[in-house]
Design a protein around this motif. Structure first.
Motif, PDB file in Angstrom:
ATOM      1  N   ILE A  45       1.087 -12.107   2.895  1.00 17.35           N
ATOM      2  CA  ILE A  45       2.119 -11.695   3.842  1.00 17.35           C
ATOM      3  C   ILE A  45       2.267 -12.810   4.865  1.00 17.35           C
ATOM      4  O   ILE A  45       1.270 -13.260   5.455  1.00 17.35           O
ATOM      5  N   VAL A  46       3.494 -13.266   5.086  1.00 23.10           N
ATOM      6  CA  VAL A  46       3.761 -14.335   6.054  1.00 23.10           C
ATOM      7  C   VAL A  46       4.515 -13.749   7.242  1.00 23.10           C
ATOM      8  O   VAL A  46       5.616 -13.219   7.079  1.00 23.10           O
ATOM      9  N   ASP A  62      -5.669  -8.191  11.853  1.00 18.63           N
ATOM     10  CA  ASP A  62      -7.128  -8.112  11.778  1.00 18.63           C
ATOM     11  C   ASP A  62      -7.580  -6.714  11.337  1.00 18.63           C
ATOM     12  O   ASP A  62      -8.466  -6.569  10.491  1.00 18.63           O
ATOM     13  N   LYS A  63      -6.988  -5.684  11.937  1.00 20.52           N
ATOM     14  CA  LYS A  63      -7.350  -4.312  11.564  1.00 20.52           C
ATOM     15  C   LYS A  63      -6.965  -4.022  10.108  1.00 20.52           C
ATOM     16  O   LYS A  63      -7.743  -3.442   9.340  1.00 20.52           O
ATOM     17  N   PHE A  64      -5.755  -4.417   9.741  1.00 22.76           N
ATOM     18  CA  PHE A  64      -5.259  -4.168   8.390  1.00 22.76           C
ATOM     19  C   PHE A  64      -6.124  -4.880   7.352  1.00 22.76           C
ATOM     20  O   PHE A  64      -6.472  -4.304   6.311  1.00 22.76           O
ATOM     21  N   SER A  65      -6.484  -6.133   7.642  1.00 22.98           N
ATOM     22  CA  SER A  65      -7.269  -6.921   6.685  1.00 22.98           C
ATOM     23  C   SER A  65      -8.674  -6.367   6.502  1.00 22.98           C
ATOM     24  O   SER A  65      -9.254  -6.506   5.419  1.00 22.98           O
ATOM     25  N   SER A  66      -9.206  -5.743   7.543  1.00 22.61           N
ATOM     26  CA  SER A  66     -10.543  -5.159   7.406  1.00 22.61           C
ATOM     27  C   SER A  66     -10.539  -4.006   6.416  1.00 22.61           C
ATOM     28  O   SER A  66     -11.561  -3.712   5.785  1.00 22.61           O
ATOM     29  N   VAL A  71      -5.747  -8.727   0.811  1.00 26.07           N
ATOM     30  CA  VAL A  71      -4.421  -9.132   1.302  1.00 26.07           C
ATOM     31  C   VAL A  71      -4.608 -10.229   2.350  1.00 26.07           C
ATOM     32  O   VAL A  71      -5.355 -10.057   3.316  1.00 26.07           O
ATOM     33  N   ASN A  72      -3.941 -11.331   2.148  1.00 24.80           N
ATOM     34  CA  ASN A  72      -3.996 -12.447   3.094  1.00 24.80           C
ATOM     35  C   ASN A  72      -2.789 -12.382   4.021  1.00 24.80           C
ATOM     36  O   ASN A  72      -1.664 -12.575   3.578  1.00 24.80           O
TER      37      ASN A  72
END
Length: 351
Positions: A45-46, A62-66, A71-72
């Motif tokens: 996701i950019v 940061d929350k979503f990636s945890s 997902v980058n």
């Protein structure tokens, strides 16, 4: 008491396991708009755009990636204008914006390139006019004062006091100004904060009162400009008689380095920037914050849709106040959620 044989025991245990799984899967979501978490999510996701909104998106990412480690999420903050260029070229999934999309510049480019976008309001900012804590001579400024110090007719003013004559002509209420160097550091032209400051503070005086030709610049060009808000903070902090402006969160995070000036409203009252005055609109330089989603990429990339779901969920949207900005009124937040749920494309500005 009934005694089960081996087959009965197996059936009983199987039924018990299925009941437990059904209960776990059927739990209440608690009204959360996100169904963003899923270990099967992957991809890139950019997010580009506003340096003002960037801290919110970074916190959400940061929350979503945890919860979605495969997902980058890439978040950058080159400025609202530069972000819109990249977004309307199809090179970003989402662009943050500290002002609405420009109907006469950016929206036609998006349309020409076949980019349908979803406009989502995410929070509220109060543009904070800042100076050094050592500058005890100045505590409040009105729009006419800011025009006298930072407008197009102030080009070449090196001292605060150089603006005294202009301030007298236009009725600025906080002159005369101190005889001290006027060291200005602020956003550059690529920034939505630059645009918003010009539109809210300067344009009415420049175009309506001073006869500056419309579409001419309304902010003096001769100051230290940066797309990096942290550079602006350091520039303002580095001079005892400085002047500049940033988004509210950057002031909140740096109150040990800079002080915010109160801004005079139309009734002559000096209003400080704080969550209450900003949310109510009492603070004269309040503005909405946005992000724009490429509708096709949200449809084609489940990770993008899940990220926006999470952004608008309770854990995601709480990032707005966590990084120092001001929460939307609940009705406005619900409107943003409704727009996303309906995948409503286009801007809600008046053309």
């Amino acid at each position: 008491m009934r005694i089960l044989n081996a087959r009965g025991v197996r059936l009983f245990l199987l039924g018990l396991v299925m009941a437990i799984l059904a209960t776990a899967c059927g739990g209440d979501s608690g009204g959360d708009t996100a169904n963003a978490s899923g270990n099967d999510l992957s991809g890139d996701i950019v997010v580009t755009g506003s340096s003002t909104v960037e801290p919110i998106s970074v916190a959400v990412a940061d929350k979503f990636s945890s919860e979605n480690p495969d997902v980058n999420v890439s978040v950058e903050g080159p400025g609202t204008g530069d972000g819109m260029v990249k977004f309307c070229a199809g090179d970003a999934d989402i662009t943050d914006a500290s002002r609405p999309i420009k109907l006469d510049e950016e929206e036609p480019v998006c349309k020409k390139n076949g980019i349908d976008y979803i406009e989502i309001k995410v929070g509220i900012d109060g543009l904070s006019v800042i100076t050094s804590p050592d500058n005890s001579d100045v505590t409040c400024l009105g729009f006419a004062d800011l025009y006298s110090l930072l407008g197009p007719e102030s080009e070449g003013f090196e001292n605060w006091s150089d603006a005294n004559d202009l301030a007298k002509k236009i009725g600025a209420t906080h002159a005369p100004y101190p005889d001290a160097p006027l060291d200005v550091t602020g956003p550059g032209e690529e920034s939505g904060t630059f645009d918003s400051f010009g539109e809210i503070v300067m344009q009415g005086i420049a175009y309506d009162e001073r006869g500056i030709p419309e579409d001419d610049p309304v902010i003096r060009p001769d100051y230290q400009a940066s797309a990096n808000d942290n550079v602006i903070i350091e520039g303002v902090a580095g001079s005892p008689s400085s002047l500049g402006w940033v988004g509210f969160a950057y002031y909140v995070q740096n109150q040990d380095k800079v002080k915010a000036l109160e801004i005079e409203d139309e009734n002559g009252e000096c209003i400080p920037p704080d969550p209450d005055t900003i949310q109510s609109g009492a603070y004269p330089i309040a503005r909405d914050l946005y992000f724009y989603v490429n509708a096709a990429k949200a449809k084609d990339n489940p990770a993008v849709a899940a990220f926006v779901d999470y952004y608008l969920s309770d854990p995601g949207i709480s990032s707005v106040s966590e990084v120092g900005y001001v929460d939307l009124h609940p009705d406005d937040l619900q409107e943003s959620r409704d727009v996303w749920e309906a995948r409503e494309t286009g801007t809600r500005q008046e053309s």
